[in-house]
Each structure stands twice: as structure tokens, then as C-alpha cells.
Motif scaffolding. Structure first.
Motif, short mmCIF file in Angstrom:
data_model
loop_
_atom_site.label_atom_id
_atom_site.label_comp_id
_atom_site.label_asym_id
_atom_site.label_seq_id
_atom_site.Cartn_x
_atom_site.Cartn_y
_atom_site.Cartn_z
N GLN A 163 5.10 -3.84 -22.07
CA GLN A 163 4.45 -5.12 -22.40
C GLN A 163 3.88 -5.85 -21.19
N TYR A 164 3.83 -5.17 -20.05
CA TYR A 164 3.32 -5.80 -18.83
C TYR A 164 1.84 -6.15 -18.97
N LYS A 165 1.50 -7.38 -18.53
CA LYS A 165 0.12 -7.84 -18.49
C LYS A 165 -0.16 -8.46 -17.13
N CYS A 166 -1.40 -8.39 -16.67
CA CYS A 166 -1.72 -8.93 -15.35
C CYS A 166 -3.18 -9.37 -15.27
N THR A 167 -3.53 -9.93 -14.12
CA THR A 167 -4.84 -10.55 -13.96
C THR A 167 -5.92 -9.63 -13.41
N SER A 168 -5.54 -8.45 -12.86
CA SER A 168 -6.54 -7.59 -12.23
C SER A 168 -6.25 -6.12 -12.47
N SER A 169 -7.29 -5.30 -12.37
CA SER A 169 -7.13 -3.85 -12.54
C SER A 169 -6.29 -3.25 -11.43
N SER A 170 -6.40 -3.81 -10.21
CA SER A 170 -5.63 -3.28 -9.09
C SER A 170 -4.13 -3.53 -9.30
N ALA A 171 -3.79 -4.69 -9.86
CA ALA A 171 -2.39 -4.99 -10.16
C ALA A 171 -1.87 -4.06 -11.25
N LEU A 172 -2.71 -3.75 -12.22
CA LEU A 172 -2.31 -2.83 -13.29
C LEU A 172 -2.10 -1.42 -12.74
N ASN A 173 -3.01 -0.99 -11.84
CA ASN A 173 -2.86 0.33 -11.23
C ASN A 173 -1.55 0.43 -10.45
N ALA A 174 -1.20 -0.63 -9.71
CA ALA A 174 0.05 -0.65 -8.95
C ALA A 174 1.24 -0.59 -9.91
N MET A 176 1.36 0.73 -12.92
CA MET A 176 1.45 2.04 -13.58
C MET A 176 2.27 3.02 -12.76
N ARG A 177 2.31 2.81 -11.44
CA ARG A 177 3.09 3.71 -10.58
C ARG A 177 4.59 3.57 -10.80
N THR A 178 5.00 2.44 -11.41
CA THR A 178 6.42 2.31 -11.75
C THR A 178 6.77 3.25 -12.89
N HIS A 179 5.76 3.66 -13.65
CA HIS A 179 5.98 4.62 -14.72
C HIS A 179 5.79 6.06 -14.23
N THR A 180 4.77 6.28 -13.41
CA THR A 180 4.44 7.64 -12.98
C THR A 180 5.27 8.09 -11.78
N GLY A 181 5.78 7.12 -10.99
CA GLY A 181 6.52 7.46 -9.78
C GLY A 181 5.62 7.85 -8.62
N GLU A 182 4.32 7.69 -8.80
CA GLU A 182 3.35 8.04 -7.76
C GLU A 182 3.51 7.12 -6.55
N LYS A 183 3.44 7.70 -5.35
CA LYS A 183 3.53 6.95 -4.10
C LYS A 183 2.40 7.41 -3.16
N PRO A 184 1.20 6.87 -3.39
CA PRO A 184 0.03 7.35 -2.65
C PRO A 184 -0.12 6.79 -1.23
N PHE A 185 0.68 5.78 -0.86
CA PHE A 185 0.54 5.15 0.45
C PHE A 185 1.59 5.72 1.40
N THR A 186 1.11 6.32 2.50
CA THR A 186 1.98 7.02 3.44
C THR A 186 1.89 6.42 4.83
N CYS A 187 3.03 6.21 5.45
CA CYS A 187 3.09 5.72 6.83
C CYS A 187 2.62 6.82 7.77
N ASP A 188 1.74 6.49 8.73
CA ASP A 188 1.24 7.51 9.65
C ASP A 188 2.13 7.65 10.89
N ILE A 189 3.25 6.93 10.88
CA ILE A 189 4.20 7.04 11.99
C ILE A 189 5.43 7.86 11.57
N CYS A 190 5.86 7.66 10.32
CA CYS A 190 7.00 8.43 9.80
C CYS A 190 6.63 8.97 8.42
N GLN A 191 7.56 9.48 7.69
CA GLN A 191 7.27 10.11 6.40
C GLN A 191 7.47 9.17 5.21
N TYR A 192 7.59 7.88 5.48
CA TYR A 192 7.78 6.90 4.42
C TYR A 192 6.57 6.88 3.48
#
Length: 220
Positions: A163-174, A176-192
Motif C-alpha cells: 500500500q506504499y504511495k509516494c510523490t515521485s517515480s524515483s522514490a517509488l523505484n527506491a 521497490m528495492r525493498t521488495h526485490t532486494g536489489e542493491k545497485p549502488f556500490t562503494c568504490d572503496i570497499c564492497q558495500y
């Protein structure tokens, strides 16, 4: 009626008609007259189907296609169709990868001049779009539109899994990752890895030591 001597193109294309405001020059008096409307704000051409007004007949002709649905320009590589040659030229760069518009400050390249213009506001800190309900200002009209929803309470983007609703498509995309488990942002210093750019920005401070938040009562 025959055009007067001053209305005719100058021999050899000489640009003898000069704007006394910005220096724009043209070989045709008519072109200068149209240009002067960018300074005076005059918009004599008006759409008879909506409130749109513009400075020249070509712009009005292009606008009318938003009502008629006419899209006379077609890509020869895919099924894309559009209303203007400039839009088609911009689209073709999605096939060629060409990015002819270059920032002369940082070197970033863009396929469209409009995107370069928006990018330049990062350097100039120009924020021409202002909320009329608070003091917030924005570099892009889309950001202002999203911001206005914080005042109206409008949340047009809805998750199809909860039932989540939000004000922007970018917030919705973020979200959706709570459902998919996707983690597309990677630290270039470590493996986080993480699900949002904001979380990555906070993580990077563990490497840089940056501490931008300060208590106004002590040295913490």
C-alpha cells in the motif's frame, strides 16, 4: 506588394540588421522583428484550442501538433515518431550515442542542448523555479512539481505489491528495492552495496571522515 529594400536579404548574406539589446544580427529585417519579441515578451500568435501563445508562426504550427496528434517525423531505425525535426535529431542520438553538447567547466557531455543548460545550473547554482508557498527553489521544473506535492499531499505513485504511495517515480523505484532486494549502488572503496544513492552517500563518510551534522550546544 513588393518588399521594401530594408526587408530584403542583404547581398552576400551580410547581417546588417542588429538587435540593440543583445547584439543578435540577421540579414533579414523580419527575422530581427521576430527576435525582438524575446525581449519585449510580445506573443502575437495564439492557439485557438488552448491558452498557448508564441512569438512566431512556426512555433504555433509545431504546437498545434500537440492537439492534432500529427507526428510527421519518423526514425528510420525504429518505430519512433515525433512532431519536429529537432526532436528527431535528438532521438537519433539514442542510436548513434553522439553527445555533441559539452560542458566547458567539467567536460560532461550531453545529447541535447536542454540537458546541458540544466546541468550548467550545478555550476552557476541558478535555481529559477521557486515554490510560491515556501522559500524552496529548484533548478528544474520537474523538481518543483514534485516538491509541490509536499504541500498538496498528492501521492500519485503507488506500489503494486503493497500500500506504499509516494510523490515521485524515483522514490517509488527506491521503495521497490525493498521488495526485490536489489542493491545497485556500490562503494568504490570497499564492497558495500545498498539500495539508494542517499544510503551510499552516508556510507562513504565512514571512509572520508566527513561529519556534516553539528550540535549547536556542544562540539559533537
Amino acid at each position: 506588394m513588393e518588399p521594401s529594400h530594408s526587408d530584403m536579404p542583404c547581398p552576400g548574406g551580410k547581417k546588417s540588421h542588429v538587435c540593440d539589446v543583445c547584439g543578435y544580427a540577421s540579414s533579414k529585417l523580419g527575422a530581427l522583428k521576430v527576435h525582438m519579441r524575446t525581449h519585449t515578451g510580445q506573443k502575437p500568435y495564439r492557439c485557438d484550442m488552448c491558452e498557448y501563445m508564441c512569438t512566431n508562426s512556426s512555433a504555433l504550427k509545431l504546437h498545434m501538433r500537440t492537439h492534432t496528434g500529427e507526428k510527421p517525423f519518423t526514425c528510420d531505425r525504429c518505430e519512433y515518431k515525433c512532431t519536429s525535426s529537432s526532436a528527431l535529431n535528438a532521438h537519433m542520438r539514442t542510436h548513434t550515442g553522439e553527445k555533441p553538447h559539452v560542458c566547458d567547466i567539467c567536460g560532461h557531455k550531453f545529447a541535447e542542448r536542454g540537458n546541458l543548460k540544466i546541468h550548467m545550473r550545478i555550476h552557476t547554482e541558478e535555481k529559477p523555479y521557486r515554490c510560491d508557498l515556501c522559500e524552496h527553489r529548484f533548478a528544474q521544473s520537474g523538481d518543483l512539481k514534485t516538491h509541490m506535492r509536499t504541500h498538496t499531499g498528492e501521492k500519485p505513485f503507488t506500489c503494486d505489491r503493497c500500500q506504499y504511495k509516494c510523490t515521485s517515480s524515483s522514490a517509488l523505484n527506491a521503495h521497490m528495492r525493498t521488495h526485490t532486494g536489489e542493491k545497485p549502488f556500490t562503494c568504490d572503496i570497499c564492497q558495500y552495496k545498498c539500495a539508494s544513492s542517499g544510503a551510499l552517500k552516508i556510507h562513504v563518510r565512514t571512509h572520508t571522515g566527513e561529519k556534516p551534522f553539528t550540535c549547536d550546544r556542544c562540539q559533537y
